[in-house]
Design an enzyme around this catalytic site. Structure first.
Site, PDB file in Angstrom:
ATOM      1  N   LYS A   1       0.847  -1.198   0.000  1.00 40.51           N
ATOM      2  CA  LYS A   1       0.000   0.000   0.000  1.00 40.51           C
ATOM      3  C   LYS A   1       0.882   1.247   0.000  1.00 40.51           C
ATOM      4  O   LYS A   1       2.085   1.162   0.249  1.00 40.51           O
ATOM      5  CB  LYS A   1      -0.922  -0.021   1.220  1.00 40.51           C
TER       6      LYS A   1
ATOM      7  N   TYR B   1      16.646  30.295   5.403  1.00 39.86           N
ATOM      8  CA  TYR B   1      15.413  31.006   5.775  1.00 39.86           C
ATOM      9  C   TYR B   1      15.313  31.119   7.297  1.00 39.86           C
ATOM     10  O   TYR B   1      15.582  30.155   8.009  1.00 39.86           O
ATOM     11  CB  TYR B   1      14.186  30.224   5.300  1.00 39.86           C
TER      12      TYR B   1
HETATM   13  C1  LIG Z   1      -3.680  -4.245   8.635  1.00 36.63           C
HETATM   14  C2  LIG Z   1      -2.216  -4.094   8.444  1.00 36.63           C
HETATM   15  N1  LIG Z   1      -1.447  -5.179   8.346  1.00 36.63           N
HETATM   16  C3  LIG Z   1      -0.104  -5.092   8.170  1.00 36.63           C
HETATM   17  C4  LIG Z   1       0.512  -3.870   8.095  1.00 36.63           C
HETATM   18  C5  LIG Z   1       2.018  -3.805   7.916  1.00 36.63           C
HETATM   19  O1  LIG Z   1       2.630  -3.244   9.040  1.00 36.63           O
HETATM   20  P1  LIG Z   1       4.199  -3.029   9.059  1.00 36.63           P
HETATM   21  O2  LIG Z   1       4.498  -2.064   7.981  1.00 36.63           O
HETATM   22  O3  LIG Z   1       4.483  -2.480  10.422  1.00 36.63           O
HETATM   23  O4  LIG Z   1       4.793  -4.364   8.812  1.00 36.63           O
HETATM   24  C6  LIG Z   1      -0.236  -2.712   8.208  1.00 36.63           C
HETATM   25  C7  LIG Z   1       0.428  -1.407   8.157  1.00 36.63           C
HETATM   26  O5  LIG Z   1      -0.008  -0.381   8.494  1.00 36.63           O
HETATM   27  C8  LIG Z   1      -1.647  -2.831   8.379  1.00 36.63           C
HETATM   28  O6  LIG Z   1      -2.419  -1.749   8.476  1.00 36.63           O
END
Ligand SMILES: Cc1ncc(COP(=O)(O)O)c(C=O)c1O
Length: 360
Positions: A35, A258
Site C-alpha cells: 500500500k 530562511y
Molecule cells: C492491517 C495491516 N497489516 C499489516 C501492516 C504492515 O505493518 P508493518 O508495515 O508495520 O509491517 C499494516 C500497516 O499499516 C496494516 O495496516
C-alpha cells in the site's frame, strides 16, 4: 546532466528481506504490504520483483489494487480496509481481490451483492487496538452471516492487527493474542489466521499465524527503537541520494538559510545540496540532522527549503558534485525521522513522484 536527486531502490535487498520474513515463520504464507505506493518504493515495481515468491499482496484501496492489476500483477490482492461502497464488492469479485471485513455494513454489502464469482474474505477482530474489527458477540454473528452466504468462499481467514508489537517490553501484544484466541468464532472448519505485521514477524513468534503481513521490514527498516537480532539482518532497500551543488565559507556569527535559524559558532564550510521538502525531505528536520557525505555524517544546518538543504562540512573534505545520502545504507530512515519528530514510515510514504525511483 539531470538533477542528481533520486531514490535508488535495491530489489535484491527487497527479496532478501522478504526471504527473511519467510524464514522466520516457515509455516506462514507471507503477503507483502505494498500500500501507499509500496511505502514510497513503487508498488508495481516492488510487487513485480516479489511476484514469483508472494502468494498475494496487500493494499489499502481498490485503486491501489487496480494499479497492480494494470501493472501485470496476477496474484490475489487483499484490500486491508475492505470495500468502501457496495459496488466495490463487484469489482473485488471480478478481479480476485480479497476483502477484509471490519463492520456490519461491509458484511451486508457482501451478502446482498449480486456477483458471479465468490469473494474471499478476511474477518477483522478487534483484539485491543480499537480502530477496526468486530467486538464481542458481533464476531460470531458476522462470521455466521459470511459463512452462510453463497457469495463468500469457504476459506474465511480471521485477522487482527497489533497496536504495540514494536515495543518489545509491552505485554499488550500477548494480551491481544489471548483475546484473539478467546474470540475466535466457532466454525466447522479450522479457520486460517493472520495477525503479524513486521514487528510481530521479527519478535513475537506466537503471533505468526497462517498468513503474515510484513510491510516496513520488507523495505529494510526495523520497526524497533533498539537493536534486535532479526531486524539487524534487514537490508535497506531505498537509498535517497542527492549531491552538493554549491559550497561557501562563512565567518563565525553568520547565519544560514530562511529565518536564519542557525548561526555559525566558528568559521564554517557550508555545502548546499539539491534536495528539500518538495522531494519529501522533511521540513521539520532539526539542525544537526545527519546527512551522509563521503561516508561521514555531517549536520544539517539552517531550515530545509523546498528544493535545497544546507549542511556543515567544515570537518570533512567535500566539493561540488559529491554525493549526499539523506537516508539508506549507513544512515537509517528511522534515525533521520527521530530528528524530525516523525517515524520512518511517514518519511518513506510521503516521498513524492518528483523524486525519480531508479531500480537496481
Ligand atoms: C492491517 C495491516 N497489516 C499489516 C501492516 C504492515 O505493518 P508493518 O508495515 O508495520 O509491517 C499494516 C500497516 O499499516 C496494516 O495496516
Amino acid at each position: 546532466m539531470s538533477r542528481p536527486t533520486v531514490a535508488t531502490i535495491d530489489l535484491n535487498a527487497l527479496r532478501h528481506n522478504y526471504q527473511l520474513a519467510e524464514s522466520l515463520a516457515p509455516n506462514s504464507q507471507t503477503i507483502p504490504m505494498v500500500k501507499a505506493n509500496a511505502y514510497g518504493h513503487g508498488a508495481v515495481e516492488v510487487a513485480t520483483a516479489l511476484a514469483t515468491m508472494a502468494p498475494a499482496f496487500g493494499v489499502a484501496s481498490i485503486d491501489e489494487a487496480m494499479e497492480l492489476r494494470q501493472g501485470g500483477i496476477s496474484q490475489p490482492i487483499l484490500l486491508l480496509e475492505g470495500s468502501f461502497s457496495a459496488d466495490e464488492v463487484n469489482v473485488a469479485a471480478q478481479n480476485n481481490f480479497w476483502l477484509m471485513v471490519e463492520n456490519r455494513g461491509q458484511v451486508e454489502a457482501i451478502v446482498s451483492a449480486t456477483i458471479a464469482q465468490q469473494v474471499k474474505v478476511w474477518l477483522g477482530i478487534d483484539t485491543g487496538m480499537h480502530r477496526l474489527g468486530f467486538q464481542g458477540d458481533d464476531i460470531q454473528s458476522a462470521f455466521n452471516a459470511l459463512s452462510n452466504s453463497r457469495n463468500v468462499s469457504r476459506d474465511i481467514v480471521i485477522a487482527s492487527h497489533f497496536a504495540c508489537a514494536d515495543d518489545l517490553d509491552n505485554q499488550a501484544t500477548l494480551r491481544q493474542i489471548q483475546q484473539f484466541e478467546l474470540h475466535r468464532p466457532t466454525s466447522k472448519e479450522t479457520l486460517a489466521t493472520s495477525l503479524a505485521n513486521s514487528a510481530a514477524i521479527l519478535a513475537w513468534p506466537k503471533a505468526h499465524g497462517d498468513w503474515q503481513r510484513p510491510g516496513y521490514m520488507l523495505y529494510g527498516n526495523s520497526p524497533f527503537k533498539q537493536p534486535q537480532q532479526h531486524a539487524d539482518q534487514l537490508q535497506a532497500v531505498m537509498s535517497f541520494e542527492s549531491a552538493i551543488i554549491s559550497m561557501r565559507s562563512i565567518e563565525a556569527g553568520e547565519s544560514v538559510g530562511y529565518t536564519a535559524n542557525w548561526t555559525a559558532e566558528r568559521a564554517s564550510t557550508i555545502a548546499t545540496i539539491t534536495v528539500g521538502y518538495g522531494d519529501g525531505y522533511p521540513r521539520h528536520a532539526r539542525n544537526g540532522t545527519p546527512v551522509l557525505i563521503n561516508g561521514t555524517r555531517c549536520p544539517l544546518v539552517g531550515r530545509v527549503s523546498m528544493d535545497m538543504i544546507t549542511v556543515d562540512v567544515t570537518d570533512i573534505e567535500a566539493q561540488i558534485g559529491d554525493k549526499a545520502i539523506l537516508w539508506g545504507a549507513g544512515l537509517s530512515v528511522n534515525e533521520v525521522a527521530e530528528f524530525c519528530g516523525s517515524i520512518g514510515y511517514e518519511l518513506l510514504t510521503r516521498m513524492p513522484a518528483r523524486v525519480p525511483r531508479v531500480y537496481i
